[in-house]
Each structure stands twice: as structure tokens, then as C-alpha cells.
Design a protein around this motif. Sequence first.
Motif, short mmCIF file in Angstrom:
data_model
loop_
_atom_site.label_atom_id
_atom_site.label_comp_id
_atom_site.label_asym_id
_atom_site.label_seq_id
_atom_site.Cartn_x
_atom_site.Cartn_y
_atom_site.Cartn_z
N ASP A 116 1.02 -1.13 -0.19
CA ASP A 116 -0.29 0.04 0.04
C ASP A 116 1.04 1.25 -0.05
N PRO A 117 0.50 2.34 -0.71
CA PRO A 117 1.32 3.47 -0.75
C PRO A 117 1.73 4.04 0.67
N ALA A 118 1.10 3.86 1.62
CA ALA A 118 0.94 4.07 3.06
C ALA A 118 2.12 3.56 3.79
N GLU A 119 2.60 2.31 3.16
CA GLU A 119 3.59 1.59 3.72
C GLU A 119 5.06 1.92 3.18
N VAL A 120 5.13 3.00 2.31
CA VAL A 120 6.15 3.39 1.37
C VAL A 120 6.61 4.81 1.87
N ALA A 121 7.99 4.99 1.81
CA ALA A 121 8.59 6.48 1.94
C ALA A 121 9.20 6.82 0.82
N VAL A 122 9.25 8.07 0.36
CA VAL A 122 9.77 8.68 -0.66
C VAL A 122 11.12 9.49 -0.19
N ILE A 123 12.15 9.46 -0.56
CA ILE A 123 13.40 10.53 -0.05
C ILE A 123 13.65 11.35 -1.44
N GLY A 124 13.85 12.57 -1.49
CA GLY A 124 14.20 13.26 -2.60
C GLY A 124 14.71 14.75 -1.98
N ASP A 125 15.35 15.39 -3.15
CA ASP A 125 15.97 16.74 -2.76
C ASP A 125 15.03 17.74 -3.02
N ILE A 126 14.01 17.61 -3.65
CA ILE A 126 13.12 19.01 -4.25
C ILE A 126 11.83 18.84 -3.67
N GLY A 127 10.88 19.90 -3.52
CA GLY A 127 9.43 19.70 -3.34
C GLY A 127 8.87 18.75 -4.04
N ALA A 128 9.11 18.64 -5.34
CA ALA A 128 8.07 17.74 -6.18
C ALA A 128 8.36 16.13 -5.70
N ASP A 129 9.30 15.84 -5.24
CA ASP A 129 9.56 14.57 -4.62
C ASP A 129 8.55 14.08 -3.29
N VAL A 130 8.88 15.23 -2.41
CA VAL A 130 7.77 14.80 -1.25
C VAL A 130 6.22 15.07 -1.50
N GLN A 131 6.15 16.07 -2.42
CA GLN A 131 4.58 16.21 -2.98
C GLN A 131 4.15 15.23 -3.73
N ALA A 132 4.78 14.06 -4.37
CA ALA A 132 4.58 13.18 -5.20
C ALA A 132 4.43 12.23 -3.99
N ALA A 133 5.04 12.05 -2.86
CA ALA A 133 4.72 11.06 -1.75
C ALA A 133 3.58 11.37 -1.23
N ALA A 134 3.52 12.76 -0.76
CA ALA A 134 2.04 13.26 -0.17
C ALA A 134 0.89 12.72 -1.13
N ALA A 135 0.99 13.03 -2.30
CA ALA A 135 -0.17 12.94 -3.31
C ALA A 135 -0.58 11.16 -3.43
N ALA A 136 0.40 10.44 -3.13
CA ALA A 136 0.24 8.98 -3.38
C ALA A 136 -0.31 8.41 -2.01
N GLY A 137 0.06 9.31 -0.87
CA GLY A 137 -0.41 8.63 0.33
C GLY A 137 0.85 8.11 1.05
N ALA A 138 1.86 8.33 0.55
CA ALA A 138 3.14 7.97 1.13
C ALA A 138 4.14 8.79 1.95
N ARG A 139 4.91 8.58 2.60
CA ARG A 139 5.65 9.63 3.40
C ARG A 139 6.81 9.95 2.88
N GLY A 140 7.12 11.43 2.78
CA GLY A 140 8.21 11.91 2.22
C GLY A 140 9.14 12.48 2.85
N VAL A 141 10.45 12.49 2.57
CA VAL A 141 11.57 13.32 3.48
C VAL A 141 12.21 14.05 2.46
N LEU A 142 12.55 15.17 2.92
CA LEU A 142 13.25 16.23 1.98
C LEU A 142 14.78 16.34 2.46
N VAL A 143 15.63 15.97 1.73
CA VAL A 143 17.24 16.21 1.98
C VAL A 143 17.54 17.12 1.23
N PRO A 144 17.61 18.53 1.48
CA PRO A 144 17.94 19.71 0.70
C PRO A 144 19.05 19.58 0.22
N THR A 145 19.43 20.16 -0.92
CA THR A 145 20.79 20.49 -1.61
C THR A 145 20.64 21.87 -2.10
#
Length: 174
Positions: A116-145
Motif C-alpha cells: 500500500d502506498p502508506a507503507e512506502v517512503a520517498v526520499i528526495g531533494d526537491i519539493g516535487a519529490d515529497v509532494q509526489a509522496a503526499a499525493a500518493a499517500g506515502a511519507r516523504g522526506v526532503l534532503v535539501p541540496t
Amino acid sequence: MPSPPRAVLFDRDGTLIVDVPYNGDPELVQAVPGAADVLARLRRDGIPVGVVTNQSGIGRGLLSAGQVEAVNAAVDALLGPFDVWEICPHTPERGCICRKPMPGMVLRAARRLGLDPAEVAVIGDIGADVQAAAAAGARGVLVPTAVTRPAETAAADLVAADLRKAVDLLWGGA
């Protein structure tokens, strides 16, 4: 605190490897510091890992699908194996549902992993990465660069200084 994720999906450019805009040359693939250790830790713990990456260079005619596949193969050789790869070749103007910040790649990756997407996390460096996670129902973590805009950092629920700290956040550490 929610339970730890059962899989972690990573953005490719700027998160797992040093970002070279529209890179079609596998020789230029260089891991971000700490990426290999974080991936090894997750694999050791039995956590599936995958990549979700926008590659609009294909849609813009700047890269061929074969060049992107060659770069992905270099990433896989350097940091893999990955359990799942999802690639969006479209330009932003296309309006597809796979291009981050839309949820398509995250949803497909979760489905392919049997989660289930709620069982998944997404790690990325821009807002689109964490926004995609949220839109899918997953957790997102931003690692800024250096390319992460301050507004993206301010809008993210979870922010970590590096990949190790991002994974620590997902498993309840600080």
C-alpha cells in the motif's frame, strides 16, 4: 509516530547521485556521499529500495531512452540492485500523472512491490519529490541540496540533513 516504512523509494538525481543536468553519460555517474551505506543498511534490514525519477530530457529531445537506461544501469552497478525503477520521460507540459509531483510513479512502484502506498517512503531533494509522496499517500522526506528552494524546505513535513538522517527519521530516530 507511524510505523516504519516497508519500502523506501529514492529520487535519482541530487539524492542518490550527483546531479548532472540531462546526463546521458554513464561515466559521469557519481554517488552522493553516504548513499551506498544507507542503501546497504536498508537492504541488510530487508527493506526493498527503489528509484522514482523524472527524466524530461527524453521528452525534450535532449536524451534518448537508451542514454537514460545506460545511466540507470551505471547507478544500478554503483548502488544497486534496486527492487524497482520508475521513470517518467515526459515534459512538465505533458500533464501526465507519472511526473513528480504527481503520484503516478510512487503508486506504480508501491503496487509493483505489493505494498500500500502508506507503507512506502520517498526520499528526495526537491519539493516535487515529497509532494509526489503526499499525493500518493506515502511519507516523504526532503534532503535539501543547493538546488532546493527555501519554500520547499519550509513546506516539507520531514527534513533531514543527509540520507542517513532521513532514514533515521523514518525509523523514529532524530
